[in-house]
Structure formats: C-alpha cells, structure tokens
Design an enzyme around this catalytic site. Structure first.
Site, PDB file in Angstrom:
ATOM      1  CG  ASN A  21      21.744 -58.149 100.562  1.00 46.18           C
ATOM      2  OD1 ASN A  21      22.026 -58.464  99.396  1.00 46.18           O
ATOM      3  ND2 ASN A  21      21.757 -56.888 100.975  1.00 46.18           N
ATOM      4  CE  LYS A  41       8.313 -53.662  97.162  1.00 43.15           C
ATOM      5  NZ  LYS A  41       9.092 -53.245  98.303  1.00 43.15           N
ATOM      6  CG  MET A  97      19.993 -53.238  92.524  1.00 39.68           C
ATOM      7  SD  MET A  97      21.072 -52.955  93.935  1.00 39.68           S
ATOM      8  CE  MET A  97      21.091 -51.173  93.927  1.00 39.68           C
ATOM      9  CG  HIS A 134      25.394 -53.274 101.983  1.00 35.94           C
ATOM     10  ND1 HIS A 134      24.701 -52.722 100.938  1.00 35.94           N
ATOM     11  CD2 HIS A 134      25.957 -52.231 102.660  1.00 35.94           C
ATOM     12  CE1 HIS A 134      24.823 -51.405 100.970  1.00 35.94           C
ATOM     13  NE2 HIS A 134      25.570 -51.082 102.006  1.00 35.94           N
TER      14      HIS A 134
END
Ligand code: GRF
Length: 182
Positions: free
Chosen positions: A103, A61, A86, A105
């Site tokens: 974000n 990562k 994602m 959602h």
C-alpha cells in the site's frame, strides 16, 4: 512475469501512474469496491480489465472478500497493490492470499495513519510530511514500511500546495518501489 491486481476506491491517479510506468509485470486487473469511482474510467481508457465489486451489495465482509478471491483466482494474481483502496482486509483474507500486499500512504508512518493524513499533518504544523510504501496487514496502515520519502513544508504553503507535492512524489515513488519489489 508476475501478475498484478491494483485495488482502488476513488480517483485513481496512483493507479494510472503505475500503469503508465510500464513495469516489468502484467497489470491484469483493477479491483474497485465503489461503482461510481473515477478510477473505473481511467481503467477503461488505459484498457485494463476492471472488476467492480460494489461493496454495498455485500454487507458481510466475508462475502465481499469471496468475490475478490474469485477475481484473484481468475487472473492468477501474485501481487496485490493497493492505491487509494479505502477498505480494510480481514486477517483471513491476508492469510489466504498467496503473495505480498502493498500500500501507499501519504504520511511518514507510523505518524498519521488513516484518513486525512496530509491535512492532519499540515494542521499540526509539521515541517516535514511524506509518503510511505508499506506491506499490508489487517490494521490501518500498520504493516512494515518498505520505503519512505520526506517532503518539506515551506513557510506560507497552502494545504493544496502540500497535497499536490505529496501526490507528485507518490506517482514517482510507488512505481519505483514496485519495480524493485518485482
Ligand atoms: C493517495 O494519497 C494514497 O497515498 C492514499 O490514497 C490516495 C489515493 O489517491 N492511500 P489516488 O486515488 O491514487 O488519486
């Protein structure tokens, strides 16, 4: 004017709605972690630069996020807007980015965090579902909520109908909230 990067991994309908809203900012670049995502085609059609950082090339990562940082630096990004992105950022990434990350959602957070939120709410027979715009932290949809909109579920609705209603609201709400934040 602020420089904005939109991050997306798939279809990109929210990305397109944000670009088409002509917000008072520079949408500098789309960052995409999947090399076959449809959002890349949308970026080309909308003439927005696209940085594809194929996550399969960066199993660690930290290495992936290093590449992301190069893009943020190149475009002098102030605000990061996640729209169907994602992948979870590390805490280091969030602390090192100098500016907000937001974000959208498709649920009334804190309910139904994570994937498949609309389907899970529908299957639980919720009479109200919704959309949340929130700040991003290193959890999954756990950051502070900025704005929510409630969407009614009517008797006899199919999942597809509810999903379409949710997405329609997203495309209106997200640009509106971003405009206010900017
Ligand atoms: C949206 O439902 C958004 O709320 C969620 O992922 C979906 C992305 O859709 N985070 P799209 O790629 O913008 O069409």
């Amino acid at each position: 004017m602020k420089n904005v990067a939109v991050f997306a991994s798939g279809n990109g309908s929210n990305f397109e709605a944000i670009v088409r809203a002509n917000l008072k900012c520079n949408i500098k670049v789309l960052v995409c972690n999947k090399s076959d995502a449809y959002v890349i085609t949308r970026a080309k059609n909308l003439q927005i630069d696209c940085a594809v950082i194929d996550e399969t090339m960066y199993p660690v990562k930290k290495d992936f996020e290093k590449e992301v940082f190069k893009v943020l630096k190149k475009y002098e990004i102030d605000l990061i807007v996640l729209a169907g992105y994602m992948k979870i950022f590390s805490e280091d990434f969030i602390n090192n980015h100098n500016g907000p990350i937001v974000n959208i959602h498709p649920s009334l957070l804190p309910k139904y965090r994570g994937k498949g939120a609309i389907r899970r709410a529908f299957e639980a027979n919720e009479k109200q579902v919704g959309v949340s715009v929130h700040y991003v932290d290193s959890g999954i949809d756990t950051g502070k909520v900025i704005r929510q909109e409630v969407i009614e579920v009517y008797e006899g609705d199919t999942l597809k109908e509810v999903e379409d209603r949710v997405h329609h609201i997203e495309h209106v709400l997200y640009p509106k909230v971003l405009e206010e934040l900017l």
